[in-house]
Every structure is written in C-alpha cells, then in structure tokens.
Design a protein around this motif. Structure first.
Motif, PDB file in Angstrom:
ATOM      1  N   TRP A  57       0.773  -1.253   0.034  1.00 31.77           N
ATOM      2  CA  TRP A  57      -0.133  -0.066  -0.252  1.00 31.77           C
ATOM      3  C   TRP A  57       0.893   1.323  -0.020  1.00 31.77           C
ATOM      4  O   TRP A  57       0.577   2.354  -0.710  1.00 31.77           O
ATOM      5  N   ASP A  58       1.939   1.275   0.830  1.00 29.34           N
ATOM      6  CA  ASP A  58       2.778   2.415   0.750  1.00 29.34           C
ATOM      7  C   ASP A  58       3.724   2.619  -0.646  1.00 29.34           C
ATOM      8  O   ASP A  58       3.532   3.811  -1.027  1.00 29.34           O
ATOM      9  N   ALA A  59       4.090   1.396  -1.192  1.00 26.88           N
ATOM     10  CA  ALA A  59       4.545   1.676  -2.733  1.00 26.88           C
ATOM     11  C   ALA A  59       3.541   2.335  -3.624  1.00 26.88           C
ATOM     12  O   ALA A  59       4.129   2.763  -4.473  1.00 26.88           O
ATOM     13  N   LEU A  60       2.250   1.787  -3.619  1.00 24.68           N
ATOM     14  CA  LEU A  60       1.268   2.153  -4.315  1.00 24.68           C
ATOM     15  C   LEU A  60       0.959   3.564  -4.366  1.00 24.68           C
ATOM     16  O   LEU A  60       1.053   4.350  -5.151  1.00 24.68           O
ATOM     17  N   ARG A  61       0.953   4.070  -2.870  1.00 23.36           N
ATOM     18  CA  ARG A  61       0.817   5.441  -2.578  1.00 23.36           C
ATOM     19  C   ARG A  61       2.065   6.361  -3.151  1.00 23.36           C
ATOM     20  O   ARG A  61       1.858   7.449  -3.800  1.00 23.36           O
ATOM     21  N   ALA A  62       2.939   5.804  -2.980  1.00 26.10           N
ATOM     22  CA  ALA A  62       4.352   6.645  -3.380  1.00 26.10           C
ATOM     23  C   ALA A  62       4.121   6.569  -5.013  1.00 26.10           C
ATOM     24  O   ALA A  62       4.655   7.650  -5.688  1.00 26.10           O
ATOM     25  N   ALA A  63       3.885   5.510  -5.434  1.00 27.16           N
ATOM     26  CA  ALA A  63       3.998   5.477  -7.318  1.00 27.16           C
ATOM     27  C   ALA A  63       2.961   6.341  -7.738  1.00 27.16           C
ATOM     28  O   ALA A  63       3.042   7.023  -8.675  1.00 27.16           O
ATOM     29  N   VAL A  64       1.530   6.762  -6.988  1.00 25.54           N
ATOM     30  CA  VAL A  64       0.467   7.435  -7.118  1.00 25.54           C
ATOM     31  C   VAL A  64       0.851   8.841  -7.217  1.00 25.54           C
ATOM     32  O   VAL A  64       0.662   9.809  -8.245  1.00 25.54           O
ATOM     33  N   ASP A  65       1.793   9.104  -6.476  1.00 29.57           N
ATOM     34  CA  ASP A  65       2.318  10.557  -6.172  1.00 29.57           C
ATOM     35  C   ASP A  65       3.530  10.976  -6.636  1.00 29.57           C
ATOM     36  O   ASP A  65       3.839  12.133  -6.893  1.00 29.57           O
ATOM     37  N   ALA A  66       4.145  10.041  -7.830  1.00 32.34           N
ATOM     38  CA  ALA A  66       5.310  10.057  -8.334  1.00 32.34           C
ATOM     39  C   ALA A  66       5.259  10.245  -9.901  1.00 32.34           C
ATOM     40  O   ALA A  66       3.834  10.194 -10.274  1.00 32.34           O
ATOM     41  N   ASP A  67       6.315  11.024 -10.641  1.00 33.54           N
ATOM     42  CA  ASP A  67       5.902  11.075 -11.995  1.00 33.54           C
ATOM     43  C   ASP A  67       6.017   9.603 -12.470  1.00 33.54           C
ATOM     44  O   ASP A  67       6.394   8.411 -11.928  1.00 33.54           O
ATOM     45  N   LEU A  68       5.598   9.509 -13.786  1.00 38.47           N
ATOM     46  CA  LEU A  68       5.531   8.003 -14.454  1.00 38.47           C
ATOM     47  C   LEU A  68       6.608   6.988 -14.381  1.00 38.47           C
ATOM     48  O   LEU A  68       6.768   6.077 -14.065  1.00 38.47           O
ATOM     49  N   ASN A  69       7.783   7.767 -14.539  1.00 36.67           N
ATOM     50  CA  ASN A  69       9.289   6.976 -14.696  1.00 36.67           C
ATOM     51  C   ASN A  69       9.557   6.509 -13.201  1.00 36.67           C
ATOM     52  O   ASN A  69       9.935   5.378 -13.065  1.00 36.67           O
ATOM     53  N   LEU A  70       9.495   7.514 -12.286  1.00 33.34           N
ATOM     54  CA  LEU A  70       9.548   7.184 -10.974  1.00 33.34           C
ATOM     55  C   LEU A  70       8.541   6.135 -10.369  1.00 33.34           C
ATOM     56  O   LEU A  70       8.965   4.831  -9.929  1.00 33.34           O
ATOM     57  N   ALA A  71       7.376   6.219 -10.787  1.00 32.50           N
ATOM     58  CA  ALA A  71       6.395   5.361 -10.387  1.00 32.50           C
ATOM     59  C   ALA A  71       6.557   3.859 -10.878  1.00 32.50           C
ATOM     60  O   ALA A  71       6.339   2.989 -10.081  1.00 32.50           O
ATOM     61  N   GLN A  72       6.882   3.744 -11.965  1.00 41.41           N
ATOM     62  CA  GLN A  72       7.386   2.587 -12.705  1.00 41.41           C
ATOM     63  C   GLN A  72       8.391   1.692 -11.932  1.00 41.41           C
ATOM     64  O   GLN A  72       8.392   0.590 -11.495  1.00 41.41           O
ATOM     65  N   THR A  73       9.397   2.533 -11.608  1.00 42.75           N
ATOM     66  CA  THR A  73      10.620   1.851 -10.787  1.00 42.75           C
ATOM     67  C   THR A  73       9.946   1.618  -9.515  1.00 42.75           C
ATOM     68  O   THR A  73      10.546   0.342  -8.985  1.00 42.75           O
ATOM     69  N   ILE A  74       9.109   2.345  -8.676  1.00 42.83           N
ATOM     70  CA  ILE A  74       8.811   1.917  -7.561  1.00 42.83           C
ATOM     71  C   ILE A  74       7.717   0.584  -7.607  1.00 42.83           C
ATOM     72  O   ILE A  74       8.091  -0.194  -6.831  1.00 42.83           O
ATOM     73  N   ILE A  75       6.833   0.555  -8.713  1.00 41.94           N
ATOM     74  CA  ILE A  75       6.225  -0.685  -9.053  1.00 41.94           C
ATOM     75  C   ILE A  75       7.071  -1.729  -9.041  1.00 41.94           C
ATOM     76  O   ILE A  75       6.694  -3.076  -8.257  1.00 41.94           O
TER      77      ILE A  75
END
Length: 117
Positions: A57-75
């Motif tokens: 859940w924390d990773a999903l929240r961080a991904a939602v708040d990030a730009d697409l490239n960083l979100a992809q890395t987080i996911i």
C-alpha cells in the motif's frame, strides 16, 4: 501474430506492464480540492484494512504521487503486478489484490476551487 522481435509498447523489456496516466474521470457533482484531498486521505488511511500488506500500500501511494518513470521504478521494485496499466487493479507476489479508485490517482474534470463552493 507478431514476430519474435516485435514487442508491445505497453510492456517493459522484462514483460511487465508499463504504467500510464489514468483516464479522465468526473465526480458525481463538482468537488473542491479540499474535498478531494479528504477523500484521498480517507482511502489511504483505510486501504490496508481491506487486505494486502502495508508495504505494498505504501509503495502504491508513493507511485501514485510520483511521475510516471519513478512510479514504474517503485512498482517494479516492490514486486507489484499491474493488471490495469493505470494502477486501478494490481496484485502483490502472493496474489493479494489491490484496487485503487480513480480519485486517488488523478484530478476530476469537474474540480472547482474552494472559493467557488
């Protein structure tokens, strides 16, 4: 049928789905930024109670708040399996399902300023 060298642009080199911005959405009635933020906070506060792990859940929240490239890395780093490219439905490596509503990921088309309400 594609050739062996062709690749779907919606997947990464290792075969996982690339994430992208969610489609525009409309709230049932005009909504202010304060109301939207309250809805988002309530979702993130209660989401872990519906299953899955706090870390995902924390990773999903961080991904939602990030730009697409960083979100992809987080996911990718969290081991999240994306079913829908816009992150509305995801799974963790153990098979737990995570569903995210549109309102946590993007702005509604009928967002109004707090002064207009």
């Amino acid at each position: 049928m594609g050739c062996i060298s062709s690749r779907d642009k919606a997947t990464t080199s290792d075969g996982t789905k690339k994430i992208r911005k969610p489609k525009p959405w409309r709230h049932t009635e005009p909504i202010t930024r304060a109301q939207l933020n309250k809805m988002r906070e309530e979702f993130w506060d209660t989401a872990p109670h519906y299953g899955g792990t706090r870390e995902i859940w924390d990773a999903l929240r961080a991904a939602v708040d990030a730009d697409l490239n960083l979100a992809q890395t987080i996911i990718d780093s969290a081991g999240v399996i994306v079913q829908n490219h816009d992150l509305t439905v995801c799974y963790d490596e153990r098979g737990a399902k995570y569903e995210l509503p549109n309102y946590v990921m993007s702005e509604p088309t009928n967002l109004i300023s707090d002064r207009e309400s």
